[in-house]
Design a protein around this motif. Structure first.
Motif, short mmCIF file in Angstrom:
data_model
loop_
_atom_site.label_atom_id
_atom_site.label_comp_id
_atom_site.label_asym_id
_atom_site.label_seq_id
_atom_site.Cartn_x
_atom_site.Cartn_y
_atom_site.Cartn_z
N CYS A 67 7.47 1.52 2.15
CA CYS A 67 6.89 2.52 1.27
C CYS A 67 7.99 3.50 0.89
O CYS A 67 8.76 3.96 1.74
CB CYS A 67 5.75 3.25 1.97
N MET A 68 8.06 3.78 -0.40
CA MET A 68 9.02 4.77 -0.88
C MET A 68 8.33 5.57 -1.98
O MET A 68 7.84 5.00 -2.95
CB MET A 68 10.28 4.11 -1.42
N GLY A 69 8.27 6.87 -1.79
CA GLY A 69 7.62 7.72 -2.79
C GLY A 69 7.30 9.08 -2.23
O GLY A 69 7.73 9.46 -1.13
N LEU A 70 6.49 9.81 -2.98
CA LEU A 70 6.14 11.18 -2.58
C LEU A 70 5.16 11.23 -1.42
O LEU A 70 5.14 12.20 -0.66
CB LEU A 70 5.55 11.93 -3.79
N SER A 71 4.36 10.20 -1.25
CA SER A 71 3.34 10.24 -0.19
C SER A 71 3.64 9.26 0.95
O SER A 71 2.74 8.83 1.65
CB SER A 71 1.97 9.91 -0.79
N CYS A 72 4.89 8.89 1.14
CA CYS A 72 5.22 7.89 2.15
C CYS A 72 5.68 8.47 3.48
O CYS A 72 5.69 7.77 4.48
CB CYS A 72 6.30 6.95 1.62
N GLY A 73 6.11 9.69 3.49
CA GLY A 73 6.65 10.26 4.72
C GLY A 73 5.58 10.85 5.59
O GLY A 73 4.44 11.05 5.18
N PRO A 74 5.92 11.12 6.83
CA PRO A 74 4.97 11.76 7.73
C PRO A 74 4.72 13.20 7.28
O PRO A 74 5.63 14.01 7.26
CB PRO A 74 5.64 11.69 9.10
N GLY A 75 3.51 13.51 6.87
CA GLY A 75 3.18 14.85 6.42
C GLY A 75 3.66 15.14 5.01
O GLY A 75 3.50 16.25 4.53
N SER A 76 4.24 14.19 4.31
CA SER A 76 4.83 14.31 2.97
C SER A 76 5.43 15.69 2.70
O SER A 76 4.78 16.57 2.19
CB SER A 76 3.86 13.91 1.88
N PRO A 77 6.69 15.86 3.10
CA PRO A 77 7.34 17.17 3.02
C PRO A 77 7.56 17.65 1.59
O PRO A 77 8.37 17.11 0.87
CB PRO A 77 8.67 16.96 3.75
N GLY A 78 6.81 18.62 1.17
CA GLY A 78 6.99 19.37 -0.06
C GLY A 78 7.49 18.65 -1.28
O GLY A 78 8.46 19.09 -1.89
#
Length: 130
Positions: free
Chosen positions: A105-116
């Motif tokens: 997954c790569m994008g704005l909503s892929c990270g843990p907690g989607s940092p800013g």
């Protein structure tokens, strides 16, 4: 009457040539034997060597690396240069030949907690079943 093949000079030359060929073939045989011995050791410890190369490539990607018995997961919370991150992720598959891509997954909503509003990336590899 001896022919030119059995003349003393040509017999000496033939013996020297055959001796040189014998030494060359013996050297090649010894080199192949040593190579097969070294390859046998590499195959015997191949799992640890292959895992080490795979983990080294995952560490070079940066981010958070989690190693599990089933495989590994790399989380890049801030993928500044997305093309480089994508290239690193696809290169990771080449460095981990005994693993398969199970999640990407790569994008704005892929990270843990989607940092800013930052683009993040997650890559999960699992071991191939034998």
């Amino acid at each position: 009457m001896p022919g030119p093949l059995f003349a003393p000079g040509s017999a000496r030359t033939a013996c020297i040539a055959l001796s040189v060929c014998g030494v060359l073939f013996a050297g090649i045989g010894a080199a192949l034997h040593i190579r097969s011995y070294l390859l046998g050791e590499a195959v015997a410890e191949g799992g640890s060597r292959s895992d080490g190369i795979c983990l080294g490539a995952a560490r070079r990607m940066g981010g958070e690396l989690t190693v599990t018995p089933e495989g590994l997961r790399v989380v890049l919370p801030d993928a500044v240069d997305q093309r480089t991150s994508l290239t690193d992720a696809s290169g990771l598959l080449a460095f981990c030949p005994d693993m398969t891509l199970s999640y990407f997954c790569m994008g704005l909503s892929c990270g843990p907690g989607s940092p800013g509003g930052k683009v993040s990336m997650q890559v999960e590899l699992t071991r191939k079943s034998l």
